[in-house]
Design a protein around this motif. Sequence first.
Motif, PDB file in Angstrom:
ATOM      1  N   THR A  19       5.304   1.841   5.323  1.00  0.00           N
ATOM      2  CA  THR A  19       5.732   1.675   3.932  1.00  0.00           C
ATOM      3  C   THR A  19       4.684   2.243   2.993  1.00  0.00           C
ATOM      4  N   GLN A  20       3.425   1.942   3.279  1.00  0.00           N
ATOM      5  CA  GLN A  20       2.321   2.462   2.478  1.00  0.00           C
ATOM      6  C   GLN A  20       2.277   3.983   2.536  1.00  0.00           C
ATOM      7  N   ALA A  21       2.466   4.553   3.735  1.00  0.00           N
ATOM      8  CA  ALA A  21       2.431   6.010   3.888  1.00  0.00           C
ATOM      9  C   ALA A  21       3.528   6.673   3.058  1.00  0.00           C
ATOM     10  N   LEU A  22       4.740   6.105   3.099  1.00  0.00           N
ATOM     11  CA  LEU A  22       5.858   6.661   2.339  1.00  0.00           C
ATOM     12  C   LEU A  22       5.594   6.584   0.841  1.00  0.00           C
ATOM     13  N   LEU A  23       5.120   5.433   0.377  1.00  0.00           N
ATOM     14  CA  LEU A  23       4.874   5.258  -1.052  1.00  0.00           C
ATOM     15  C   LEU A  23       3.727   6.149  -1.544  1.00  0.00           C
ATOM     16  N   ILE A  24       2.691   6.311  -0.736  1.00  0.00           N
ATOM     17  CA  ILE A  24       1.589   7.185  -1.132  1.00  0.00           C
ATOM     18  C   ILE A  24       2.067   8.632  -1.204  1.00  0.00           C
ATOM     19  N   ALA A 169      -7.420  13.609  -0.255  1.00  0.00           N
ATOM     20  CA  ALA A 169      -8.309  14.201   0.748  1.00  0.00           C
ATOM     21  C   ALA A 169      -8.333  13.349   2.017  1.00  0.00           C
ATOM     22  N   PHE A 170      -8.325  12.011   1.838  1.00  0.00           N
ATOM     23  CA  PHE A 170      -8.303  11.116   2.993  1.00  0.00           C
ATOM     24  C   PHE A 170      -7.031  11.319   3.811  1.00  0.00           C
ATOM     25  N   VAL A 171      -5.894  11.442   3.144  1.00  0.00           N
ATOM     26  CA  VAL A 171      -4.617  11.635   3.840  1.00  0.00           C
ATOM     27  C   VAL A 171      -4.640  12.932   4.641  1.00  0.00           C
ATOM     28  N   TYR A 176      -5.053  15.462   9.927  1.00  0.00           N
ATOM     29  CA  TYR A 176      -5.745  16.425  10.785  1.00  0.00           C
ATOM     30  C   TYR A 176      -6.300  15.754  12.041  1.00  0.00           C
ATOM     31  N   LEU A 177      -6.951  14.593  11.867  1.00  0.00           N
ATOM     32  CA  LEU A 177      -7.550  13.914  13.013  1.00  0.00           C
ATOM     33  C   LEU A 177      -6.495  13.433  14.006  1.00  0.00           C
ATOM     34  N   LEU A 178      -5.263  13.223  13.535  1.00  0.00           N
ATOM     35  CA  LEU A 178      -4.180  12.840  14.442  1.00  0.00           C
ATOM     36  C   LEU A 178      -3.829  13.964  15.416  1.00  0.00           C
ATOM     37  N   THR A 179      -4.204  15.188  15.082  1.00  0.00           N
ATOM     38  CA  THR A 179      -3.892  16.329  15.948  1.00  0.00           C
ATOM     39  C   THR A 179      -4.996  16.595  16.963  1.00  0.00           C
ATOM     40  N   THR A 180      -6.094  15.846  16.891  1.00  0.00           N
ATOM     41  CA  THR A 180      -7.222  16.081  17.785  1.00  0.00           C
ATOM     42  C   THR A 180      -7.149  15.154  18.986  1.00  0.00           C
TER      43      THR A 180
END
Length: 223
Positions: A19-24, A169-171, A176-180
């Motif tokens: 929910t937070q990801a969608l709203l952000i 920038a954090f997002v 990016y780190l999810l792809t590592t």
Amino acid sequence: MTKRIVKVYPRFERLWHWTQALLIAVLMFTGLRVSGVHAFIPFGPAVMLHTLAALTLLVVWIFATFWLFTTGTWRQFLPKVEGMLATARYYAYGIFKGEEPPYQKQYWRKHNPLQAATYFGLKWVVFPAIWVTGILYLTYNFWDSGADSAFVLAVVRNIHLLAAYVIFAFVIAHIYLLTTGHGFRDHVRPMVTGYEEIDLTPEQEAYFEANTPDRLKPLEPAE
């Protein structure tokens, strides 16, 4: 320590996360429109959608904060100096060399030292800054008191934008780190199913097997 597949993310935490990801995402898109970066939607609807998404996210964060403190999960976000340099070196250098990460996720410590410090800074500095300035901006008509108000509003706006770009920038870094490492799919799956392979002490393993066996799953056979 024994590797087991454990339900480390309860349903509320996963719901809160997505929910937070969608709203952000909505806030970033509409915020960039309000700032004049793009013109994909009209200005008026962008302001209204931005305000509604922000107020909804504020309610979500209130519930999440209550949950964090009542469950003791807030301790996961306390930064630790130990292991900080090794983790920073891994992300700056070792990850590109195929090295193993210096920190292994544990049930009571889901975040590595660098993640914990980042989340701590976001939750105690950046998020409060964007909320306070956003509320001040939204209620400008109530505190407008003359010529000085325009200067104060400009300061409020700039702090709000700075905090927003830090979150942006954090997002980007987060995605990016999810792809590592093991890959995007393996990183995202735990936040969908709730289960992840982590290290358990013999005491923790015995506790789960005796009290909450449904939180344990057998290890998947190696391919």
